[in-house]
Design an enzyme around this catalytic site. Structure first.
Site, mmCIF file in Angstrom:
data_model
loop_
_atom_site.group_PDB
_atom_site.id
_atom_site.type_symbol
_atom_site.label_atom_id
_atom_site.label_comp_id
_atom_site.label_asym_id
_atom_site.label_seq_id
_atom_site.Cartn_x
_atom_site.Cartn_y
_atom_site.Cartn_z
ATOM 1 N N LYS A 103 -5.122 -31.303 -76.645
ATOM 2 C CA LYS A 103 -3.905 -31.842 -76.040
ATOM 3 C C LYS A 103 -4.074 -33.308 -75.626
ATOM 4 O O LYS A 103 -3.187 -33.888 -75.017
ATOM 5 C CB LYS A 103 -3.514 -30.994 -74.824
ATOM 6 C CG LYS A 103 -3.074 -29.588 -75.196
ATOM 7 C CD LYS A 103 -3.043 -28.633 -74.021
ATOM 8 C CE LYS A 103 -2.058 -29.016 -72.967
ATOM 9 N NZ LYS A 103 -1.982 -28.040 -71.865
ATOM 10 N N LYS B 122 -6.456 -34.623 -73.594
ATOM 11 C CA LYS B 122 -6.953 -34.835 -72.238
ATOM 12 C C LYS B 122 -8.409 -34.408 -72.162
ATOM 13 O O LYS B 122 -8.929 -33.769 -73.066
ATOM 14 C CB LYS B 122 -6.115 -34.030 -71.236
ATOM 15 C CG LYS B 122 -4.663 -34.467 -71.176
ATOM 16 C CD LYS B 122 -3.901 -33.702 -70.113
ATOM 17 C CE LYS B 122 -2.466 -34.186 -70.032
ATOM 18 N NZ LYS B 122 -1.721 -33.490 -68.996
#
Length: 137
Positions: A44, A46
């Protein structure tokens, strides 16, 4: 027995997480919580501050959580179905978004209703992380 499900990264566990889990547990007999694995967080875009094996232990230790399991993908309907969940709980910051309209439709097919809880204003793992970076220069 009413089973509820929710999932998240739960990085830098904070009062917003506690509020969501407390509210969720109040609406079900058994609360199953998916904790996002590090590989999915990275996918994602992150990077978690706390590694998965520690984050899941923190979630397991919360008195509102009956079972904490790995979240290996973003398929909410499959997770709800696998865990026999009647409800899937999420913060209302996702309410009426295109992504969650799709999730709601998919979840309805497996007889799982989405329940939105008020997002805890003024706190988030991202905000805590940004504050720490500023404090440490």
């Amino acid at each position: 027995m009413i089973i509820g499900y929710t999932s998240g990264v739960y990085d830098l566990f904070h009062v917003g997480h506690v509020n969501l889990l407390r509210n969720a547990k109040a609406m079900c007999d058994k609360l199953v919580v998916g904790v996002t694995v590090d590989e999915l967080v990275s996918y994602k875009g992150k990077q978690p501050v706390i590694p998965y094996h520690e984050r899941i232990e923190v979630v397991r230790s919360c008195k509102y959580v009956d079972v904490a399991i790995p979240q290996n993908n973003m398929d909410k309907a499959a997770s709800a179905q696998k865990n026999h969940a009647s409800y899937l709980f999420v913060g209302d910051d996702w309410y009426e978004t295109d992504k969650w309209k799709e999730h709601e439709a998919d979840l309805a097919k497996v007889d799982c209703k989405v329940i939105y809880f008020p997002y805890t204003k003024g706190t988030s793992s991202s905000l805590i992380n940004e504050t720490l970076i500023k404090l440490r220069g």
